[in-house]
Scaffold this motif. Structure first.
Motif, mmCIF file in Angstrom:
data_model
loop_
_atom_site.group_PDB
_atom_site.id
_atom_site.type_symbol
_atom_site.label_atom_id
_atom_site.label_comp_id
_atom_site.label_asym_id
_atom_site.label_seq_id
_atom_site.Cartn_x
_atom_site.Cartn_y
_atom_site.Cartn_z
ATOM 1 N N MET A 284 0.872 -1.169 0.000
ATOM 2 C CA MET A 284 0.000 0.000 0.000
ATOM 3 C C MET A 284 0.911 1.222 0.000
ATOM 4 S SD MET A 284 -3.027 -1.010 2.703
ATOM 5 C CE MET A 284 -3.979 0.478 2.344
ATOM 6 N N CYS A 285 0.628 2.173 -0.875
ATOM 7 C CA CYS A 285 1.528 3.315 -1.000
ATOM 8 C C CYS A 285 0.780 4.551 -1.487
ATOM 9 C CB CYS A 285 2.678 2.989 -1.954
ATOM 10 S SG CYS A 285 2.175 2.449 -3.599
ATOM 11 N N TYR A 286 1.475 5.691 -1.447
ATOM 12 C CA TYR A 286 1.037 6.969 -1.989
ATOM 13 C C TYR A 286 -0.353 7.378 -1.492
ATOM 14 C CZ TYR A 286 4.789 5.438 -5.105
ATOM 15 O OH TYR A 286 5.975 4.970 -5.594
ATOM 16 N N PRO A 287 -0.517 7.540 -0.182
ATOM 17 C CA PRO A 287 -1.832 7.877 0.372
ATOM 18 C C PRO A 287 -2.182 9.349 0.192
ATOM 19 C CG PRO A 287 -0.203 7.849 2.116
ATOM 20 C CD PRO A 287 0.511 7.398 0.865
ATOM 21 N N LEU A 299 -7.383 7.918 -0.167
ATOM 22 C CA LEU A 299 -7.015 7.331 -1.450
ATOM 23 C C LEU A 299 -5.633 6.721 -1.333
ATOM 24 C CD1 LEU A 299 -8.139 10.282 -3.729
ATOM 25 C CD2 LEU A 299 -9.090 7.976 -3.867
ATOM 26 N N TYR A 300 -5.377 5.649 -2.067
ATOM 27 C CA TYR A 300 -4.059 5.026 -2.007
ATOM 28 C C TYR A 300 -3.862 4.098 -3.195
ATOM 29 C CZ TYR A 300 -6.500 0.845 -0.332
ATOM 30 O OH TYR A 300 -7.349 -0.246 -0.233
ATOM 31 N N ASN A 301 -2.598 3.769 -3.461
ATOM 32 C CA ASN A 301 -2.242 2.785 -4.478
ATOM 33 C C ASN A 301 -1.908 1.448 -3.835
ATOM 34 O OD1 ASN A 301 -0.780 5.472 -6.113
ATOM 35 N ND2 ASN A 301 -2.312 4.212 -7.114
ATOM 36 N N GLY A 302 -1.983 0.400 -4.651
ATOM 37 C CA GLY A 302 -1.688 -0.942 -4.170
ATOM 38 C C GLY A 302 -0.465 -1.531 -4.860
ATOM 39 N N ASN A 303 -0.590 -2.782 -5.272
ATOM 40 C CA ASN A 303 0.533 -3.534 -5.832
ATOM 41 C C ASN A 303 1.161 -2.822 -7.037
ATOM 42 O OD1 ASN A 303 -0.401 -5.339 -3.940
ATOM 43 N ND2 ASN A 303 -1.223 -6.797 -5.428
ATOM 44 N N GLU A 304 2.443 -3.073 -7.214
ATOM 45 C CA GLU A 304 3.216 -2.546 -8.349
ATOM 46 C C GLU A 304 3.136 -1.024 -8.427
ATOM 47 O OE1 GLU A 304 3.603 -5.259 -11.984
ATOM 48 O OE2 GLU A 304 1.510 -5.541 -11.370
ATOM 49 N N PHE A 305 3.101 -0.379 -7.262
ATOM 50 C CA PHE A 305 3.169 1.083 -7.183
ATOM 51 C C PHE A 305 2.035 1.769 -7.944
ATOM 52 C CE2 PHE A 305 7.375 -0.871 -7.161
ATOM 53 C CZ PHE A 305 7.896 -0.432 -5.951
ATOM 54 N N GLY A 306 0.867 1.144 -7.985
ATOM 55 C CA GLY A 306 -0.283 1.765 -8.635
ATOM 56 C C GLY A 306 -0.412 1.491 -10.113
#
Length: 318
Positions: A284-287, A299-306
């Protein structure tokens, strides 16, 4: 904090995006209107001359049910000219509504020879309600300094008590002789203040403690004032091994503050974590945290950096 995941709400592969972008919807960040929310993100095209990626900004408009009602049909902001700090991409973009102005703080990046990348923060303004943005010049407004020698970016700006506050990252060092066989960057979160949103005062100190080790990488802070506290979400990972080992990949971190200066890290109360076997099961990244219609959303991204889009969660308990 406790969040209820609403699932993935946007997949770029289902839409035709400007600049011939095919994949990725990274770092979703909002501009809120009365009846809809505009979500900006960074997507990618391939440079036909080199075969390498270029990062472009696009957006999607969603109604109150978070259904897609519009997708950008033209470039939102141009990349930099030859040799400029944002020549190879903008990732991310943070948009601030400031009175009658709509301001974009951009993280421009360019490739280097000895290391992979360098970043700085630029500024742009919109005169068409956020459909497009125009830069005020070719250079950045916030960049490397004596105590922050590289990788200054990921700027998130909010206005509290008539002052502009920026949370951003800066590079501490490049690591060599890593398991990935290329220099690995280490970056931390810091804070700056401004009276005009353009000229910034900073103390170049990391404000979030490490939980992995001194080489922990911290990225993309986002801050919201809610229930008499300032809440920050960010993402963090190991400096190396994160691309192929899910245990070293990005997770969401959480911190709170009473004064915007001193932050207490408390990941155990973040209220959200990776799923099992889902699109956000490896990372989980880039919230991005925001309020709309009396609710608080993440809002957020998941696998493989979105690579396959972004998801949404709603705050249900705090």
């Amino acid at each position: 904090m406790k969040w209820n995941k609403l699932g993935k709400i946007f997949d770029p592969e289902n839409y035709f995006l400007p600049n011939n972008c095919k994949e990725y919807a990274q770092s979703p960040q909002t501009l809120v209107f009365d009846d809809f929310v505009r979500i900006y993100f960074s997507t990618r095209s391939k440079d036909l001359n080199t075969g390498k990626f270029l990062s472009h900004i696009s957006f999607v408009d969603m109604n109150k049910q978070f259904e897609v009602i519009n997708v950008a049909d033209k470039p939102v902001i141009s990349l930099g000219n030859l040799g400029c700090f944002d020549e190879h991409g903008i990732f991310p973009i943070n948009v601030l509504r400031d009175g009658d102005k709509i301001i974009a703080y951009t993280c421009g990046w360019s490739r280097r020879v000895s290391v992979s990348v360098e970043t700085s923060t630029g500024i742009a303004f919109s005169s068409d309600n956020g459909l497009t943005f125009n830069k005020t010049g070719d250079g950045p407004i916030f960049s490397s300094s004596v105590n922050e020698p590289f990788l200054v970016g990921d700027s998130f700006v909010s206005k509290f008590e008539n002052a502009y506050h920026m949370w951003y990252i800066f590079g501490e060092r490049w690591m060599t002789n890593t398991e990935d066989n290329s220099p690995a960057r280490v970056y931390k979160i810091a804070h700056a203040v401004s009276s005009d949103g353009v000229n910034w005062a900073r103390d170049s100190k990391k404000i979030i403690t490490d939980v992995i080790d001194e080489n922990e990488c911290q990225a993309l802070p986002t801050v919201l004032f809610h229930n008499n506290l300032y809440h920050m979400y960010f993402c963090f990972r190991n400096a190396t091994g994160f691309r192929h080992d899910r245990t070293k990949a990005y997770r969401l971190g959480y911190a709170y503050s009473k004064d915007l200066i001193n932050w207490t890290r408390d990941d155990s109360n973040a209220g959200i974590d990776v799923s099992i076997g889902e699109w956000d099961g490896d990372m989980m990244c880039y919230p991005h945290i925001f309020s709309w219609n009396n609710n608080v959303y993440l809002l957020y991204n998941g696998n493989e950096f979105g690579r396959s889009g972004f998801g949404l969660a709603i705050l249900v308990e705090d």
